[in-house]
Design a protein around this motif. Sequence first.
Motif, PDB file in Angstrom:
ATOM      1  N   VAL A 183       5.177 -11.281   7.227  1.00 40.99           N
ATOM      2  CA  VAL A 183       4.198 -12.189   6.634  1.00 40.99           C
ATOM      3  C   VAL A 183       3.471 -11.386   5.568  1.00 40.99           C
ATOM      4  CG1 VAL A 183       2.163 -13.621   7.003  1.00 40.99           C
ATOM      5  CG2 VAL A 183       3.969 -13.547   8.743  1.00 40.99           C
ATOM      6  N   LEU A 184       3.582 -11.841   4.335  1.00 41.40           N
ATOM      7  CA  LEU A 184       2.947 -11.199   3.192  1.00 41.40           C
ATOM      8  C   LEU A 184       1.606 -11.875   2.937  1.00 41.40           C
ATOM      9  CD1 LEU A 184       3.139  -9.381   0.563  1.00 41.40           C
ATOM     10  CD2 LEU A 184       4.023 -11.459  -0.537  1.00 41.40           C
ATOM     11  N   ALA A 185       0.545 -11.092   2.905  1.00 41.53           N
ATOM     12  CA  ALA A 185      -0.781 -11.635   2.617  1.00 41.53           C
ATOM     13  C   ALA A 185      -1.212 -11.174   1.234  1.00 41.53           C
ATOM     14  CB  ALA A 185      -1.781 -11.174   3.666  1.00 41.53           C
ATOM     15  N   THR A 186      -1.540 -12.147   0.390  1.00 44.23           N
ATOM     16  CA  THR A 186      -2.039 -11.887  -0.955  1.00 44.23           C
ATOM     17  C   THR A 186      -3.372 -12.608  -1.119  1.00 44.23           C
ATOM     18  OG1 THR A 186      -0.893 -13.820  -1.885  1.00 44.23           O
ATOM     19  CG2 THR A 186       0.307 -11.717  -1.903  1.00 44.23           C
ATOM     20  N   ALA A 187      -4.056 -12.315  -2.210  1.00 44.80           N
ATOM     21  CA  ALA A 187      -5.314 -13.001  -2.520  1.00 44.80           C
ATOM     22  C   ALA A 187      -5.188 -13.621  -3.901  1.00 44.80           C
ATOM     23  CB  ALA A 187      -6.477 -12.030  -2.481  1.00 44.80           C
ATOM     24  N   GLY A 188      -5.649 -14.854  -4.007  1.00 44.88           N
ATOM     25  CA  GLY A 188      -5.561 -15.543  -5.286  1.00 44.88           C
ATOM     26  C   GLY A 188      -6.794 -16.371  -5.558  1.00 44.88           C
TER      27      GLY A 188
ATOM     28  N   PRO B  37      -2.355  -6.714  -7.121  1.00 42.02           N
ATOM     29  CA  PRO B  37      -1.201  -6.182  -6.385  1.00 42.02           C
ATOM     30  C   PRO B  37      -1.511  -5.683  -4.973  1.00 42.02           C
ATOM     31  CG  PRO B  37      -1.951  -4.569  -7.965  1.00 42.02           C
ATOM     32  CD  PRO B  37      -2.788  -5.804  -8.180  1.00 42.02           C
ATOM     33  N   ARG B  38      -2.784  -5.707  -4.567  1.00 43.79           N
ATOM     34  CA  ARG B  38      -3.112  -5.253  -3.210  1.00 43.79           C
ATOM     35  C   ARG B  38      -2.608  -6.276  -2.194  1.00 43.79           C
ATOM     36  NH1 ARG B  38      -9.260  -4.849  -3.333  1.00 43.79           N
ATOM     37  NH2 ARG B  38      -8.860  -6.765  -4.470  1.00 43.79           N
ATOM     38  N   VAL B  39      -1.902  -5.784  -1.168  1.00 45.84           N
ATOM     39  CA  VAL B  39      -1.312  -6.679  -0.172  1.00 45.84           C
ATOM     40  C   VAL B  39      -1.449  -6.100   1.226  1.00 45.84           C
ATOM     41  CG1 VAL B  39       0.407  -7.627  -1.780  1.00 45.84           C
ATOM     42  CG2 VAL B  39       0.998  -5.659  -0.379  1.00 45.84           C
ATOM     43  N   SER B  40      -1.225  -6.976   2.171  1.00 50.59           N
ATOM     44  CA  SER B  40      -1.039  -6.593   3.561  1.00 50.59           C
ATOM     45  C   SER B  40       0.236  -7.282   4.012  1.00 50.59           C
ATOM     46  CB  SER B  40      -2.227  -7.045   4.408  1.00 50.59           C
ATOM     47  OG  SER B  40      -2.001  -6.747   5.769  1.00 50.59           O
TER      48      SER B  40
ATOM     49  N   LEU C 266       1.148  -3.230   7.252  1.00 52.38           N
ATOM     50  CA  LEU C 266       1.264  -2.313   6.128  1.00 52.38           C
ATOM     51  C   LEU C 266       0.231  -2.714   5.082  1.00 52.38           C
ATOM     52  CD1 LEU C 266       4.142  -2.529   7.522  1.00 52.38           C
ATOM     53  CD2 LEU C 266       5.035  -1.687   5.385  1.00 52.38           C
ATOM     54  N   PHE C 267      -0.522  -1.754   4.601  1.00 48.96           N
ATOM     55  CA  PHE C 267      -1.509  -1.998   3.562  1.00 48.96           C
ATOM     56  C   PHE C 267      -1.111  -1.173   2.346  1.00 48.96           C
ATOM     57  CE2 PHE C 267      -3.537  -2.504   7.643  1.00 48.96           C
ATOM     58  CZ  PHE C 267      -4.236  -3.694   7.501  1.00 48.96           C
ATOM     59  N   GLY C 268      -1.043  -1.803   1.198  1.00 48.18           N
ATOM     60  CA  GLY C 268      -0.653  -1.057   0.011  1.00 48.18           C
ATOM     61  C   GLY C 268      -0.659  -1.922  -1.225  1.00 48.18           C
ATOM     62  N   ARG C 269       0.212  -1.537  -2.145  1.00 45.95           N
ATOM     63  CA  ARG C 269       0.291  -2.234  -3.421  1.00 45.95           C
ATOM     64  C   ARG C 269       1.711  -2.713  -3.634  1.00 45.95           C
ATOM     65  NH1 ARG C 269      -4.353  -1.314  -5.909  1.00 45.95           N
ATOM     66  NH2 ARG C 269      -3.838  -1.923  -8.015  1.00 45.95           N
TER      67      ARG C 269
END
Length: 177
Positions: free
Chosen positions: A37-42, A78-81, A99-102
């Motif tokens: 599951v990819l978490a992004t912010a928009g 590009p910051r994701v979890s 996983l926390f990263g870019r």
Amino acid sequence: MALTNPWLSGPAPTTKLLHDRLSERILNLLSSQNMCVLATAGPDGPLATPVRYYHLDFEVMFTASPRSPKMRNLAADPRVSVGIFAPLVGQASSRGAQLFGRAQILTPDSNEFANYWEAFRWQSDHVERGNSLAEPPLGPLVVVTPNRIVYTEHWLRREGYAPRQFWHPKPTDTTTI
């Protein structure tokens, strides 16, 4: 009362795994699963999207339509979890990683694209959709490089280790590229 897994009762141990052992367990999880599951912010807030992934070491990668909401979000931030987990049968089987990263969006003309593309198994998608294997997809490849991983495995309690472990790249670690 009979306990199926008596080692799950009581306070959790706090002992940390050595970096190499923790790394091995995380790589095992990444290798044994294929959905995350990819978490992004928009602009409309957070977005959590199920995505099929492949991995190269600790980096996870996937493709997506350039016009999808997740790709619009990644272009802006590009910051994701990324959440990856094994099927849960009970507390003893609880195993997953955050996983926390870019995220980096690579196109075929990017310098790093070919190195990651070799590890991406696009052929199964093509066969499933009836596309020719002679014509690989040309869409972008998203690579998530973690700077921190929170790994949870309740089976670790059985061995006297904390069920939640924290991974960071070693200073000498380098990305695959």
